[in-house]
Design a protein around this motif. Structure first.
Motif, PDB file in Angstrom:
ATOM      1  N   GLU B 338      -3.246 -49.316  38.714  1.00 37.45           N
ATOM      2  CA  GLU B 338      -4.843 -49.662  39.429  1.00 37.45           C
ATOM      3  C   GLU B 338      -6.003 -50.176  38.293  1.00 37.45           C
ATOM      4  O   GLU B 338      -6.173 -51.737  38.793  1.00 37.45           O
ATOM      5  CB  GLU B 338      -5.292 -48.793  40.680  1.00 37.45           C
ATOM      6  CG  GLU B 338      -6.437 -49.810  40.999  1.00 37.45           C
ATOM      7  CD  GLU B 338      -7.449 -48.440  41.957  1.00 37.45           C
ATOM      8  OE1 GLU B 338      -6.658 -47.618  42.860  1.00 37.45           O
ATOM      9  OE2 GLU B 338      -7.879 -48.226  42.196  1.00 37.45           O
ATOM     10  N   ARG B 342      -7.001 -53.905  38.122  1.00 34.60           N
ATOM     11  CA  ARG B 342      -8.337 -54.786  38.165  1.00 34.60           C
ATOM     12  C   ARG B 342      -9.169 -55.355  37.248  1.00 34.60           C
ATOM     13  O   ARG B 342      -9.424 -56.114  37.414  1.00 34.60           O
ATOM     14  CB  ARG B 342      -9.287 -52.895  38.734  1.00 34.60           C
ATOM     15  CG  ARG B 342     -10.511 -53.295  38.630  1.00 34.60           C
ATOM     16  CD  ARG B 342     -11.389 -52.004  39.054  1.00 34.60           C
ATOM     17  NE  ARG B 342     -10.528 -51.266  39.961  1.00 34.60           N
ATOM     18  CZ  ARG B 342     -11.300 -51.359  41.346  1.00 34.60           C
ATOM     19  NH1 ARG B 342     -12.486 -52.324  41.623  1.00 34.60           N
ATOM     20  NH2 ARG B 342     -10.696 -50.593  41.891  1.00 34.60           N
ATOM     21  N   PHE B 379       1.252 -53.095  41.334  1.00 29.43           N
ATOM     22  CA  PHE B 379      -0.330 -53.153  41.603  1.00 29.43           C
ATOM     23  C   PHE B 379      -0.589 -54.656  41.671  1.00 29.43           C
ATOM     24  O   PHE B 379      -0.480 -55.605  41.418  1.00 29.43           O
ATOM     25  CB  PHE B 379      -1.636 -52.147  40.675  1.00 29.43           C
ATOM     26  CG  PHE B 379      -0.475 -50.681  40.791  1.00 29.43           C
ATOM     27  CD1 PHE B 379      -1.603 -49.902  41.538  1.00 29.43           C
ATOM     28  CD2 PHE B 379      -0.215 -50.205  39.897  1.00 29.43           C
ATOM     29  CE1 PHE B 379      -1.216 -48.719  41.556  1.00 29.43           C
ATOM     30  CE2 PHE B 379       0.205 -49.411  40.025  1.00 29.43           C
ATOM     31  CZ  PHE B 379      -0.737 -48.499  40.824  1.00 29.43           C
TER      32      PHE B 379
END
Lengths: 386, 386
Positions: B338, B342, B379
């Motif tokens: 994650e 991001r 992700f």
């Protein structure tokens, strides 16, 4: 040997979806020596599916049907076939375990409805589906009650989604056919894949030298596809191997550097294989191809060992910020120009420390063309030792 | 009204050519109110073509056949139909004049062989071919000798090349059908395209609420494709419009945010259209998808107005150098995590000054999976206001 194909799907009959199974399966079957003599598409409804099955089974040694094995209410094939053949559907524990595992691995609850896919007509062979939940089914009808002569037939049922059907056909159906229904005569087929020549020019170069072999029964076919032309040489019977082997040699002599693969290997796979063997890395800078090159290469298993990165630099800003193309060059020559292609390739190579880099900038259309740079103008840059 | 389609061509049966007539004709017919109940493809040979014709004419009010009307030795349809129907072939002077003119305009000698295309079975209507030399033929069988009930049927023969067939169908066949075989009942069909839900879950949500409508005649179909499921609701008769309209409302209520299009628009086209309307830009950072997202978006005409760039950052080095992902984060969490998703999205957005950015990092397989992060772990990062 009579082979027939049935594609089921109301979306096909409404023209909502292109039927790609017909070509793909016919092609695969031809390559291993089977010729399809009829292909039928019918909607997802009991009477047309059963009628098509009955008619095909009355004529064919092998019937391959696609679609209707999923979990929803319009997936009727499993039940219709069991009814048509008078066989009971039983839940297969190994198929059920596979379905459960399929959802477990993905951390998703298993919808109750998917359980129906574990139902298997008695006596059917289960063809595993590593890419989905619906298994394929292969059923030997011995005797086949729909044939007047009472001979045996095989009925093979495959799931509709191409990414499930295709590996299942190659991994499970072809070996089963080779074992249970070997093609009646020896059939040898070889495909030589070429790049860089149009099909008329290829024909001009090879048809003459191959003429003695085609007179002796060699089948010669051309298949032009975007960026490549496949040359197919095939023969049947006891002389098949010799004819095809001699034909391959002639094609190699005539087209030498244009042949990139013998068989089904894609151009991208050849590139990944050769770079891997040489321990070299690659970086890409794409404009008009919009990620197609990166996508083709990353579709090849193992591409991560050679492809460091691809940059899709559609805008001038992206070409400057991500690739270091000079603003002055962009202004003077335009984004579609030799200097920009050169700077894109050199820029992405330097930024990533790659051994090789390729760039493409061009006008793909439909809009954007000018008199000086019409739609179709493309500059390709290569950086690094060729 | 029973409508059947026959496509002839040995190249279809060998899988050398994709059959696009099936989808195109089915779609055109559905749009003017006819549903095709069966489509058959057979090779260019007398017995299979005549057998397919006999079977179709025994069932159908309208049979449309494509291919086999050209000038070469494998173009058999004209003669086979004349024989099957017991009608004489006569040379049609207006067709012959058109063929002669076709070559004159192009300053090319008329090959003697093309004259065969002026032969017309007696009683047939000639459908002009402005784009080629083979005319289409429309024949009314009244009575149809292959039907038990002796009712009339129409047989329409169209040339194989799409650029000849398509305008002929629209300009000549549709007006003829509207006049001679008006669609018996009103037919309404609507497709709602969804993303983010599997087809079993969709069925769980909508089948119950739609049950009163399906009991009243609504047809409900599902078509699962990579990344999306199409839900098709269709109905016929005087109530068709109401049934489909109510069904659309129910599907919207049940699947609201998952529906991205009503009709044929692709997901990528919807994204480009909405970003264009809002004057917003997009940047992409892809790892496991390897350029697929960029490729799908750049396939949409006009994508250059919204897509600034896509970065295919396969290696850790590329993620750091091109996207500014931190080496410490990569080491601590791994590339498929994650925090990395991001940073990829935020990095590409900041570097390009885009309004929105999307990132994807995952393990596509076949290799690379671990117990903690099995193949399929993905992700997705989104930066910018949603």
């Amino acid at each position: 040997m009579v082979v027939e194909l049935i594609n089921t799907g109301s979306e096909l009959m409404l023209g909502r979806v292109l039927n790609t199974h017909q070509q793909w399966l016919c092609r695969q079957l031809a390559d291993v020596g089977y010729e399809v003599s009829r292909q039928v598409a019918v909607p997802d409804a009991g009477p047309p599916i059963q009628q098509a099955m009955r008619e095909a089974l009355a004529r064919a040694d092998l019937v391959i049907a696609t679609g209707g094995l999923g979990p929803t209410s319009d997936d009727l094939t499993r039940a219709l076939i069991a009814e048509l053949l008078g066989r009971t559907l039983r839940e297969d524990p190994s198929v059920l375990a596979h379905i459960k595992e399929f959802f477990e691995i993905r951390n998703r609850p298993m919808p109750e409805r998917t359980r129906v896919q574990a139902l298997v007509p008695e006596g059917a062979n289960v063809l595993p589906n590593p890419h989905g939940t619906a298994p394929g089914l292969a059923i030997k009808l011995e005797p086949n009650p729909f044939r007047g002569d009472g001979a045996a037939s095989w009925l093979v049922l495959l799931p509709g989604p191409p990414r499930e059907l295709r590996p299942m056909f190659i991994d499970s159906v072809v070996p089963l056919l080779r074992r249970e229904l070997p093609p009646p005569t020896r059939f040898i087929c070889s495909t030589l894949r070429t790049a860089g020549l149009g099909e008329s020019i290829i024909q001009e170069r090879i048809a003459g030298p191959l003429a003695p072999l085609t007179a002796a029964g060699l089948e010669l076919g051309y298949c032009a596809r975007p960026g490549q032309v496949d040359v197919r040489v095939a023969a049947r019977g006891p002389e098949a191997e010799r004819l095809v082997h001699q034909a391959e040699q002639i094609v190699h002599t005539q087209l030498y550097t244009h042949i990139f693969a013998n068989g089904d290997e894609e151009l991208a796979a050849v590139i990944v294989r050769q770079l891997t063997a040489r321990k070299k890395t690659l970086a890409l800078a794409e404009s008009c191809t919009g990620g197609l090159m990166a996508h083709e290469l990353t579709n090849v298993p193992g591409a991560s060992a050679v492809l460091l990165a691809g940059v899709v630099a559609y805008s001038n800003g992206a070409k400057q910020k991500l690739l270091g193309v000079s603003g002055a060059t962009l202004e003077q020559h335009g984004a579609v120009s030799e200097p920009v292609a050169r700077q894109m390739a050199e820029g992405v190579k330097a930024r990533l420390g790659a051994d090789h880099a390729v760039s493409v900038t061009g006008i793909a259309g439909p809009g954007g063309g000018t008199a000086a740079k019409p739609v179709g103008t493309v500059f390709i840059g290569v950086a690094g030792r060729v």
